[in-house]
Design a protein around this motif. Sequence first.
Motif: not given
Ligand code: ARG
Length: 456
Positions: A37, A41, A222, A241, A278, A293-294, A296-299, A301, A303, A357
């Motif tokens: 990431y 980014f 974003k 999510t 996103r 959020e930014i 990690t894979h699952d964040g 919150g 998205m 992702d």
């Molecule tokens: N870290 C990645 C991003 O910022 C994935 C975030 C996933 N977040 C979620 N709420 N599913 O784009």
Amino acid sequence: MSLALSTDDLPSPESEAVAPEIAPAQFVRWFREVAPYVHAFRGKTFVVGFGGELVQAGVLNSLVQDLSLLNALGIRLVLVHGSRPQVNEQLRLKGFSHRFDRGVNVTDADALGCVKEAAGEILLDIEAAFSQGLPNTPMSHARMRVLTGNFVTARPVGVIDGVDYQHTGHVHKIDTEALRFVIDQGSIVLMSPLGFSPTGEAFSLSMEELATRIAVSLHAEKLIFLTESPGVHEDAEHIDTELARVDADALLAQNVLDADTAFYLEHLSRAVKQGVARAHLLPYALDGSILLEIFTHDGVGTMVVEDTLEDLRPATMDDVGAILQLIEPLELDGTLVPRGRKQIERDVETFWVAEHDGIIYGCVALYVWPEDRMAEVACLVVHPDWQGEGEGDKLLRHVEARARASGVKRLFVLTTRTSHWFIKRGFNPGSVADLPPSRRSQYNRARNSLVFVKRL
Ligand code: ARG
């Protein structure tokens, strides 16, 4: 001097006031997981909007620390703050009776004065927070330039249903060129929810509308709202999510969300519809939520994206490493026949991979014997973190459809451990005699796998 860290070097639990121990190996693994990431980014633009509530909650300093880290990693930032509770406070102090709610409010001359005062104060607080450089904080060595300016032209909301909204405005135009110029220099742009008309009049804007319009005009990667809402809840327990935009719109149409969450979600959806890659809704109450959020894979919150990030596609040479990683544990415990890199490379065209992702979490191979109108399903694997969500079914359905499309009448699988899974999905016990002749000769008697067959 040796830099090697052993767990013995870490503070013992008795020495008070230390953060929980992180083993060096864990730290390194975690840091490496973040790397994709960081690469993805760098140089991208994020627009971050937050209400005056966040400032009131006293979390401005920690947010600014996180933002300064994003800035240091080459992410371009535009910040838009709100000021509703502060405006209401000013109104109360001055003895005015009206209050600002979320959404469009009437702003009379008195209220406009309060809006300007509140904005001025918050701007100064934010600038001050960015100017800290205390040692022993994440801000040490940070030097950030924060600029604000007259980037927004506003127009009056006007009279609606007989009500004159006076100094309440909508965004009319954004000076994208000027904004770009500033962020390209590496400065952070900070904006208050105010805009000016060509006659020099000031208008109060909604933070959400302003942030959304800016994100769209900059084609931002974003749009992120930090809010009191923890994310989009369809039911009490679980947060959505990841939402495809059409699903977000459907949810809004059902009218099941609380008003605040719905209001944010509408803006996220609009931003994505107009090209923001996103859009995220994050709780500011969770310390570091923006980093989680930014990076990690699952964040943590919700998205919103135009199309979900899931992809089931034919494997390529580039996927061989990931496939090996997926199947290795199952080869070691004997669930799968060991294949090795060479064989996967040779057979890569028979594989499909499930990707989310950029992470490959599942694979399956399909070997077809056209003259026998038969095919074998092999190497069906879903990473443990993704199991229990029907991903295995998806992979199986996919290869079944492919097999059917190429005229296959019977699908078979050889297994020693997972018979039940296949039986539940319409496979019946068969025998080695059911295999295509050329496959029969390769059958490994020592392994003694069971054969299951499904008619298509
Ligand atoms: N870290 C990645 C991003 O910022 C994935 C975030 C996933 N977040 C979620 N709420 N599913 O784009």
